[in-house]
Design a protein around this motif. Sequence first.
Motif, short mmCIF file in Angstrom:
data_model
loop_
_atom_site.label_atom_id
_atom_site.label_comp_id
_atom_site.label_asym_id
_atom_site.label_seq_id
_atom_site.Cartn_x
_atom_site.Cartn_y
_atom_site.Cartn_z
N THR A 237 0.87 -1.17 0.00
CA THR A 237 0.00 0.00 0.00
C THR A 237 0.91 1.23 0.00
N ASP A 238 0.32 2.40 0.09
CA ASP A 238 1.17 3.60 0.13
C ASP A 238 1.91 3.72 1.46
N GLN A 239 1.64 2.79 2.40
CA GLN A 239 2.37 2.77 3.66
C GLN A 239 3.54 1.79 3.65
N GLY A 240 3.70 1.07 2.53
CA GLY A 240 4.82 0.13 2.42
C GLY A 240 4.35 -1.28 2.11
N VAL A 241 5.29 -2.22 2.14
CA VAL A 241 5.00 -3.62 1.85
C VAL A 241 4.24 -4.24 3.02
N ILE A 242 3.14 -4.94 2.72
CA ILE A 242 2.33 -5.55 3.77
C ILE A 242 2.35 -7.07 3.73
N ALA A 243 2.75 -7.65 2.61
CA ALA A 243 2.79 -9.12 2.50
C ALA A 243 3.64 -9.51 1.30
N ARG A 244 4.08 -10.75 1.30
CA ARG A 244 4.81 -11.28 0.16
C ARG A 244 4.44 -12.75 0.00
N ALA A 245 4.69 -13.28 -1.17
CA ALA A 245 4.34 -14.68 -1.43
C ALA A 245 5.36 -15.28 -2.38
N SER A 246 5.47 -16.60 -2.32
CA SER A 246 6.35 -17.34 -3.22
C SER A 246 5.61 -18.58 -3.70
N ALA A 247 5.64 -18.82 -5.00
CA ALA A 247 4.96 -19.97 -5.57
C ALA A 247 5.96 -20.88 -6.28
N VAL A 248 5.72 -22.17 -6.18
CA VAL A 248 6.51 -23.17 -6.88
C VAL A 248 5.59 -23.90 -7.86
N LEU A 249 5.98 -23.91 -9.13
CA LEU A 249 5.26 -24.64 -10.16
C LEU A 249 6.13 -25.80 -10.62
N LEU A 250 5.55 -27.00 -10.69
CA LEU A 250 6.29 -28.19 -11.07
C LEU A 250 5.72 -28.78 -12.35
N ARG A 251 6.62 -29.34 -13.17
CA ARG A 251 6.23 -29.95 -14.43
C ARG A 251 5.44 -31.24 -14.17
N THR A 252 4.26 -31.36 -14.75
CA THR A 252 3.47 -32.57 -14.60
C THR A 252 4.02 -33.68 -15.51
N SER A 253 3.79 -34.93 -15.10
CA SER A 253 4.26 -36.08 -15.87
C SER A 253 3.39 -37.28 -15.50
N GLU A 254 3.78 -38.45 -15.96
CA GLU A 254 3.03 -39.67 -15.64
C GLU A 254 3.22 -40.02 -14.17
N GLN A 255 2.12 -40.37 -13.51
CA GLN A 255 2.18 -40.73 -12.10
C GLN A 255 2.89 -42.08 -11.93
N PRO A 256 3.86 -42.21 -11.01
CA PRO A 256 4.54 -43.49 -10.78
C PRO A 256 3.55 -44.59 -10.38
N ALA A 257 3.69 -45.74 -10.98
CA ALA A 257 2.79 -46.87 -10.68
C ALA A 257 3.33 -47.66 -9.50
N ARG A 258 3.25 -47.05 -8.30
CA ARG A 258 3.76 -47.68 -7.09
C ARG A 258 2.73 -47.55 -5.98
N GLU A 259 2.76 -48.51 -5.06
CA GLU A 259 1.86 -48.46 -3.92
C GLU A 259 2.50 -47.63 -2.82
N GLN A 260 1.84 -46.55 -2.44
CA GLN A 260 2.37 -45.68 -1.39
C GLN A 260 2.25 -46.35 -0.02
N THR A 261 3.18 -46.03 0.87
CA THR A 261 3.14 -46.59 2.22
C THR A 261 2.12 -45.88 3.10
N ILE A 262 1.74 -44.65 2.73
CA ILE A 262 0.72 -43.92 3.48
C ILE A 262 -0.06 -43.07 2.49
N LEU A 263 -1.37 -43.05 2.67
CA LEU A 263 -2.25 -42.25 1.83
C LEU A 263 -3.24 -41.51 2.71
#
Length: 257
Positions: A92-118
């Motif tokens: 705002t005109d009073q200065g910085v009030i918040a910031r954010a960071s985003a991570v975008l990851l490349r999608t691909s084929e899901q591994p065909a493995r059984e997870q130990t926890i879901l």
Amino acid sequence: MSSTSAFFTQKQGELVPAPHARGPWSPDMLHGRLLGGLAARAIEAEHAQPGLHFARLTVDLFRNSPMLPVTVETSLVRDGRRIRVADATISTDQGVIARASAVLLRTSEQPAREQTILTPAWDVPPPDGPPVETNGWRPPFDLWRLTGWGEPGPGRVWLRETYPLVDDEPLSPFVRTALAADFASPLSNAATSGLHYINADYTLTLARLPEGELIGVESTGHAGAGGVATGQVTLHDTAGPIGFCLVTAVANAAAIG
């Protein structure tokens, strides 16, 4: 959604808040969840790309802001073959009030493995009645409580946005989730005597984006000592779990009972 009741109106490069953009802590303070939504909106508009998935969004809410016009600036931090990182700064005109960071990851084929926890899907159907009525500050979104406020055990709610964020723009699934994620703080930090913490940040992690308008939030952890707390929730849509949100919070004298 009502296009005439957006939280912000864009005017000459600034985003001017409407009266219902205020938060529960003070009538002249912007709600922190909207800052996360604005950051997600700006990063998505400027740095989204087909084949890249928004896997994480961290929002730092380090300064309370009165109901003033805000600006959002973004920057590209890293652009690799499988990862893109982008930041946003909200001021705002009073200065910085918040910031954010985003991570975008490349999608691909899901591994065909059984997870130990879901993470299991909810055993809770979508709401079929009207949202709850509240006393005092009324949330400017639909809220269905599946558990009583402050009851022992995991808290559960369904949320649905009812207003556009900016002008008449439709909410994207990413922005919708960024708005809902801030509810991690009151849900994971609630006590039987009310809410005694206010969050300083939140980190949203997503395996996928939500389907539809409903987002479920379930508190799954809380730890606190010396007036500092951390809490976590699991996020759902009507098809199953979509990700998690972690918050840090500080004890607040102006508790909501």
